[in-house]
Design a protein around this motif. Structure first.
Motif, short mmCIF file in Angstrom:
data_model
loop_
_atom_site.label_atom_id
_atom_site.label_comp_id
_atom_site.label_asym_id
_atom_site.label_seq_id
_atom_site.Cartn_x
_atom_site.Cartn_y
_atom_site.Cartn_z
N LEU A 133 -44.73 -25.19 -48.50
CA LEU A 133 -43.93 -24.02 -48.08
C LEU A 133 -42.97 -24.19 -47.40
O LEU A 133 -43.23 -24.97 -46.31
CB LEU A 133 -44.71 -22.92 -47.79
CG LEU A 133 -45.71 -22.34 -48.70
CD1 LEU A 133 -46.68 -21.28 -48.01
CD2 LEU A 133 -45.16 -21.48 -49.62
N GLY A 169 -42.77 -10.49 -50.32
CA GLY A 169 -42.70 -10.88 -51.69
C GLY A 169 -41.38 -10.93 -52.47
O GLY A 169 -41.24 -10.32 -53.52
N GLN A 170 -40.21 -11.22 -51.53
CA GLN A 170 -38.85 -11.21 -51.98
C GLN A 170 -38.27 -12.52 -52.57
O GLN A 170 -36.95 -12.52 -52.67
CB GLN A 170 -38.10 -10.38 -50.95
CG GLN A 170 -38.68 -9.14 -50.94
CD GLN A 170 -38.24 -8.28 -52.08
OE1 GLN A 170 -37.08 -8.08 -52.85
NE2 GLN A 170 -39.40 -7.71 -52.99
N GLY A 171 -38.94 -13.78 -52.48
CA GLY A 171 -38.26 -14.99 -52.67
C GLY A 171 -37.83 -14.93 -54.01
O GLY A 171 -36.45 -15.49 -54.06
N GLY A 172 -38.54 -14.61 -54.98
CA GLY A 172 -38.17 -14.70 -56.48
C GLY A 172 -37.17 -13.55 -56.58
O GLY A 172 -36.16 -13.90 -57.41
N CYS A 173 -37.48 -12.46 -56.00
CA CYS A 173 -36.32 -11.38 -56.26
C CYS A 173 -35.11 -11.54 -55.84
O CYS A 173 -34.06 -11.28 -56.44
CB CYS A 173 -36.97 -10.07 -55.54
SG CYS A 173 -38.61 -9.45 -56.06
N ALA A 194 -28.61 -21.90 -54.51
CA ALA A 194 -29.09 -20.52 -54.76
C ALA A 194 -30.59 -20.49 -54.71
O ALA A 194 -31.31 -21.72 -54.67
CB ALA A 194 -28.38 -20.00 -56.00
N ASP A 202 -34.21 -20.50 -53.82
CA ASP A 202 -35.17 -21.20 -52.75
C ASP A 202 -34.36 -22.13 -51.99
O ASP A 202 -34.51 -22.55 -50.71
CB ASP A 202 -36.44 -21.56 -53.23
CG ASP A 202 -37.72 -20.53 -53.14
OD1 ASP A 202 -37.37 -19.44 -52.92
OD2 ASP A 202 -38.72 -20.78 -53.29
N ALA A 231 -33.89 -14.74 -55.51
CA ALA A 231 -33.34 -15.64 -56.28
C ALA A 231 -32.62 -14.99 -57.65
O ALA A 231 -31.60 -15.35 -58.12
CB ALA A 231 -34.48 -16.65 -57.08
C1 LIG Z 1 -47.91 -18.39 -54.32
C2 LIG Z 1 -46.57 -17.87 -54.15
C3 LIG Z 1 -46.44 -16.53 -54.29
C4 LIG Z 1 -45.18 -15.95 -54.49
N1 LIG Z 1 -45.18 -14.70 -54.98
C5 LIG Z 1 -43.59 -13.91 -54.93
C6 LIG Z 1 -43.66 -12.70 -55.14
O1 LIG Z 1 -44.60 -11.92 -55.39
N2 LIG Z 1 -42.31 -11.76 -55.35
C7 LIG Z 1 -41.31 -12.81 -55.34
O2 LIG Z 1 -40.09 -12.35 -55.41
N3 LIG Z 1 -41.41 -14.35 -54.85
C8 LIG Z 1 -42.74 -14.74 -54.77
N4 LIG Z 1 -42.72 -16.10 -54.49
C9 LIG Z 1 -41.46 -16.73 -54.30
C10 LIG Z 1 -40.82 -17.18 -55.61
O3 LIG Z 1 -41.83 -18.16 -56.40
C11 LIG Z 1 -39.68 -18.19 -55.25
O4 LIG Z 1 -38.82 -17.69 -54.53
C12 LIG Z 1 -38.99 -18.59 -56.43
O5 LIG Z 1 -39.50 -19.22 -57.49
C13 LIG Z 1 -37.76 -19.29 -56.31
O6 LIG Z 1 -36.88 -19.61 -57.51
P1 LIG Z 1 -35.96 -20.78 -57.68
O7 LIG Z 1 -35.51 -20.71 -58.91
O8 LIG Z 1 -35.01 -20.69 -56.37
O9 LIG Z 1 -36.93 -22.16 -57.30
P2 LIG Z 1 -38.00 -22.62 -57.97
O10 LIG Z 1 -38.78 -21.54 -58.71
O11 LIG Z 1 -38.89 -23.63 -57.15
O12 LIG Z 1 -37.35 -23.61 -59.23
C14 LIG Z 1 -37.04 -24.79 -59.01
C15 LIG Z 1 -36.79 -25.72 -60.18
O13 LIG Z 1 -36.10 -26.80 -60.01
C16 LIG Z 1 -37.08 -27.91 -60.31
N5 LIG Z 1 -36.62 -29.17 -59.78
C17 LIG Z 1 -36.81 -29.49 -58.55
N6 LIG Z 1 -36.33 -30.72 -58.12
C18 LIG Z 1 -35.68 -30.96 -59.33
C19 LIG Z 1 -34.74 -32.19 -59.59
N7 LIG Z 1 -34.42 -33.09 -59.01
N8 LIG Z 1 -34.33 -32.34 -61.08
C20 LIG Z 1 -34.72 -31.18 -61.73
N9 LIG Z 1 -35.16 -30.16 -61.48
C21 LIG Z 1 -35.95 -30.08 -60.32
C22 LIG Z 1 -38.52 -27.55 -59.99
O14 LIG Z 1 -39.45 -28.14 -60.96
C23 LIG Z 1 -38.47 -25.99 -60.57
O15 LIG Z 1 -38.62 -25.67 -61.73
C24 LIG Z 1 -43.81 -16.71 -54.38
C25 LIG Z 1 -44.02 -18.13 -54.11
C26 LIG Z 1 -45.21 -18.63 -54.28
C27 LIG Z 1 -45.31 -20.14 -53.79
#
Ligand SMILES: Cc1cc2nc3c(=O)[nH]c(=O)nc-3n(C[C@H](O)[C@H](O)[C@H](O)COP(=O)(O)OP(=O)(O)OC[C@H]3O[C@@H](n4cnc5c(N)ncnc54)[C@H](O)[C@@H]3O)c2cc1C
Length: 187
Positions: free
Chosen positions: A41, A74-78, A62, A64, A80
């Motif tokens: 994390l 619980g807003q990381g995904g939202c 953009a 995470d 994004a």
């Molecule tokens: C346990 C848990 C619970 C959560 N609960 C919530 C919630 O309730 N509500 C909420 O809004 N958010 C929640 N989150 C946060 C949310 O999951 C993240 O903020 C969100 O997934 C971020 O999206 P992202 O697309 O930026 O990154 P990610 O979802 O991490 O996507 C990044 C992608 O890039 C890929 N990648 C990485 N490196 C490379 C590379 N070199 N080449 C190609 N691909 C690569 C990875 O495999 C991944 O698929 C939670 C997170 C966790 C861990």
């Protein structure tokens, strides 16, 4: 360990979560190993998001990668998803202006995206951190007072309200603006 799902599963069951309820361990036991990953994390200080270098030329961070935050709101995904809409809006605007993607303008659109997202995401990082801090810090009388009276009564409603956010309207080109010679044009 990160590259070995079988080992991750074993360590979680036998070490990290050995005292968790049996139902949880059963879920871990039965999980599809092909989908199991292990990643730390991470967290970015809000002031680093406000003042940091988040885009260069035609490249931007953009989701995470831009604003990793603690999980307490619980807003990381939202956030994004908000990024995706705001980025789409800025790219769409330059697309509509030129009726095509002009490479020099992409950097401008990304710069506008970053400016719009900095303060919003710094606020979410701060709110999420404060929320976790209030819930997890001590149980003596003044912490209880701070948490139950000050935080939950006055601060939390404001922090929680911040999750309602309007990302703006995506630009729209009416069909009459379409140019059939240009396959990249929006419809
Ligand atoms: C346990 C848990 C619970 C959560 N609960 C919530 C919630 O309730 N509500 C909420 O809004 N958010 C929640 N989150 C946060 C949310 O999951 C993240 O903020 C969100 O997934 C971020 O999206 P992202 O697309 O930026 O990154 P990610 O979802 O991490 O996507 C990044 C992608 O890039 C890929 N990648 C990485 N490196 C490379 C590379 N070199 N080449 C190609 N691909 C690569 C990875 O495999 C991944 O698929 C939670 C997170 C966790 C861990």
């Amino acid at each position: 360990m990160a590259g070995d799902p079988k080992l991750i599963q074993k360590r979680v069951i036998e070490k990290y979560c050995k005292d968790f309820p049996a139902e949880y361990l059963d879920v871990v036991h039965q999980c599809d190993l092909a989908t199991l990953t292990w990643a730390p994390l991470v967290f970015r200080y809000p002031w680093d998001v406000i003042s940091g270098n988040l885009c260069k030329g035609g490249v931007v961070v953009a989701g995470d990668a831009m604003h990793p935050m603690t999980p307490d709101l619980g807003q990381g995904g939202c956030a994004a998803l908000e990024d995706a809409v705001v980025l789409g809006r800025h790219i769409g605007e330059i697309f509509l202006k030129n009726q095509r993607i002009v490479p020099q303008d992409v950097g401008v659109a990304l710069g506008r995206f970053v400016s719009e997202r900095r303060w919003r995401t710094a606020g979410l990082i701060t709110g999420s951190y404060l929320s976790g801090w209030a819930q997890q810090t001590g149980n003596n009388w003044w912490m209880k007072f701070l948490r139950d009276i000050i935080f939950y009564k006055f601060l939390y409603p404001k922090i929680f309200d911040s999750i309602r956010y309007n990302c703006g309207k995506l630009p729209y080109a009416s069909p009459s603006q379409n140019n059939s010679d240009n396959p990249n044009k929006m419809d």
